[in-house]
Write a protein that holds these residues in place. Structure first.
Motif, PDB file in Angstrom:
ATOM      1  N   HIS A 176       4.737   0.421   0.636  1.00 33.86           N
ATOM      2  CA  HIS A 176       4.198  -0.091   1.896  1.00 33.86           C
ATOM      3  C   HIS A 176       4.836  -1.439   2.237  1.00 33.86           C
ATOM      4  CE1 HIS A 176       1.066   2.747   0.663  1.00 33.86           C
ATOM      5  NE2 HIS A 176       0.788   2.843   1.956  1.00 33.86           N
ATOM      6  N   THR A 236       4.745  -0.736  -4.793  1.00 33.93           N
ATOM      7  CA  THR A 236       4.343  -0.134  -3.525  1.00 33.93           C
ATOM      8  C   THR A 236       5.535   0.096  -2.601  1.00 33.93           C
ATOM      9  OG1 THR A 236       2.802  -0.231  -1.686  1.00 33.93           O
ATOM     10  CG2 THR A 236       3.827  -2.307  -2.320  1.00 33.93           C
ATOM     11  N   TRP A 295       0.634 -11.004   0.538  1.00 31.51           N
ATOM     12  CA  TRP A 295       1.671 -10.625   1.484  1.00 31.51           C
ATOM     13  C   TRP A 295       3.036 -10.832   0.848  1.00 31.51           C
ATOM     14  CZ3 TRP A 295      -1.361 -14.903   1.649  1.00 31.51           C
ATOM     15  CH2 TRP A 295      -0.735 -16.136   1.624  1.00 31.51           C
ATOM     16  N   MET A 319      -1.059  -4.956   1.075  1.00 32.13           N
ATOM     17  CA  MET A 319      -2.505  -4.763   1.207  1.00 32.13           C
ATOM     18  C   MET A 319      -2.854  -3.368   1.735  1.00 32.13           C
ATOM     19  SD  MET A 319      -4.033  -7.501   0.063  1.00 32.13           S
ATOM     20  CE  MET A 319      -5.672  -7.472   0.753  1.00 32.13           C
ATOM     21  N   ASP A 320      -1.869  -2.628   2.233  1.00 27.87           N
ATOM     22  CA  ASP A 320      -2.095  -1.260   2.704  1.00 27.87           C
ATOM     23  C   ASP A 320      -2.025  -0.231   1.582  1.00 27.87           C
ATOM     24  OD1 ASP A 320      -2.369  -2.180   5.299  1.00 27.87           O
ATOM     25  OD2 ASP A 320      -0.275  -1.792   5.828  1.00 27.87           O
ATOM     26  N   CYS A 321      -1.574  -0.633   0.415  1.00 25.40           N
ATOM     27  CA  CYS A 321      -1.389   0.276  -0.715  1.00 25.40           C
ATOM     28  C   CYS A 321      -2.709   0.471  -1.472  1.00 25.40           C
ATOM     29  CB  CYS A 321      -0.337  -0.296  -1.656  1.00 25.40           C
ATOM     30  SG  CYS A 321      -0.125   0.637  -3.182  1.00 25.40           S
ATOM     31  N   ASN A 336       3.367  -3.763   3.998  1.00 26.04           N
ATOM     32  CA  ASN A 336       2.282  -4.699   3.714  1.00 26.04           C
ATOM     33  C   ASN A 336       1.620  -4.242   2.418  1.00 26.04           C
ATOM     34  OD1 ASN A 336      -0.024  -6.228   3.541  1.00 26.04           O
ATOM     35  ND2 ASN A 336      -0.779  -5.712   5.585  1.00 26.04           N
ATOM     36  N   CYS A 340       2.100  -4.519  -6.580  1.00 30.41           N
ATOM     37  CA  CYS A 340       2.823  -4.948  -5.379  1.00 30.41           C
ATOM     38  C   CYS A 340       4.304  -4.569  -5.459  1.00 30.41           C
ATOM     39  CB  CYS A 340       2.688  -6.454  -5.192  1.00 30.41           C
ATOM     40  SG  CYS A 340       1.056  -7.002  -4.685  1.00 30.41           S
ATOM     41  N   THR A 362      -6.042 -12.182  -0.399  1.00 28.14           N
ATOM     42  CA  THR A 362      -5.034 -11.732   0.551  1.00 28.14           C
ATOM     43  C   THR A 362      -3.671 -11.856  -0.111  1.00 28.14           C
ATOM     44  OG1 THR A 362      -6.380 -12.603   2.373  1.00 28.14           O
ATOM     45  CG2 THR A 362      -4.091 -12.052   2.864  1.00 28.14           C
ATOM     46  N   GLN A 414      -4.958  -2.301  -3.411  1.00 32.41           N
ATOM     47  CA  GLN A 414      -6.358  -2.503  -3.019  1.00 32.41           C
ATOM     48  C   GLN A 414      -7.288  -2.409  -4.227  1.00 32.41           C
ATOM     49  OE1 GLN A 414      -7.090   0.400   0.045  1.00 32.41           O
ATOM     50  NE2 GLN A 414      -5.687  -0.573   1.477  1.00 32.41           N
TER      51      GLN A 414
END
Length: 108
Positions: A32, A30, A90, A36-38, A34, A27, A88, A42
Motif C-alpha cells: 500500500h 506492505t 506515513w 495505514m491502509d494495510c 499509505n 510497513c 499515525t 493496522q
C-alpha cells in the motif's frame, strides 16, 4: 536509523522496541502507498496502541514519538497522540528531525 535504541535497557524499552520493530517490518512489507491502509500494519498499530494505553510509555519513547514525529526506520515516520495514544504512520522522504520541527511549530 535505530528505532529508539539498539540497546534497550529496561523491560519497558524492550517491549516498546519489539512492538516498533514488528510495526516497521509490517510497513516495509506492505504494498500500500499509505501504510495505514494495510491490514497487517493496522493490526500492529492496534497492538502498540493497546500497549501504550495499558502501560505508561518509557521516557525515551515519550521524547521521540509522543506528539512528535519520530523515525520508524529509514522510510517511515510515526507519531503518537498524547491524549488518546492514537498512532499515525506515513512514508517519509524527509529527515525526522525536520518533520519534528514542523510538527512542533504546527502544535505550538
Amino acid at each position: 536509523m535505530p528505532i529508539l535504541t539498539t540497546n534497550p535497557s529496561t523491560a519497558k524499552e524492550r517491549a516498546e522496541h519489539r512492538l516498533l520493530v514488528s510495526l516497521r517490518f509490517a510497513c516495509l512489507m506492505t504494498k500500500h502507498r499509505n501504510p495505514m491502509d494495510c491490514p497487517r500494519v493496522q493490526q500492529r498499530v492496534a497492538e502498540l496502541e493497546k500497549y501504550l494505553y495499558q502501560h505508561h510509555p518509557s521516557q525515551r519513547f515519550d521524547k521521540v514519538y509522543i506528539d512528535c514525529a519520530g523515525d520508524l526506520g529509514e522510510h517511515f515516520a510515526l507519531r503518537v497522540n498524547s491524549s488518546n495514544y492514537q498512532v499515525t504512520i506515513w512514508r517519509s522522504n524527509h529527515n525526522a528531525a525536520a518533520i519534528h520541527t514542523l510538527f512542533s511549530h504546527a502544535i505550538a
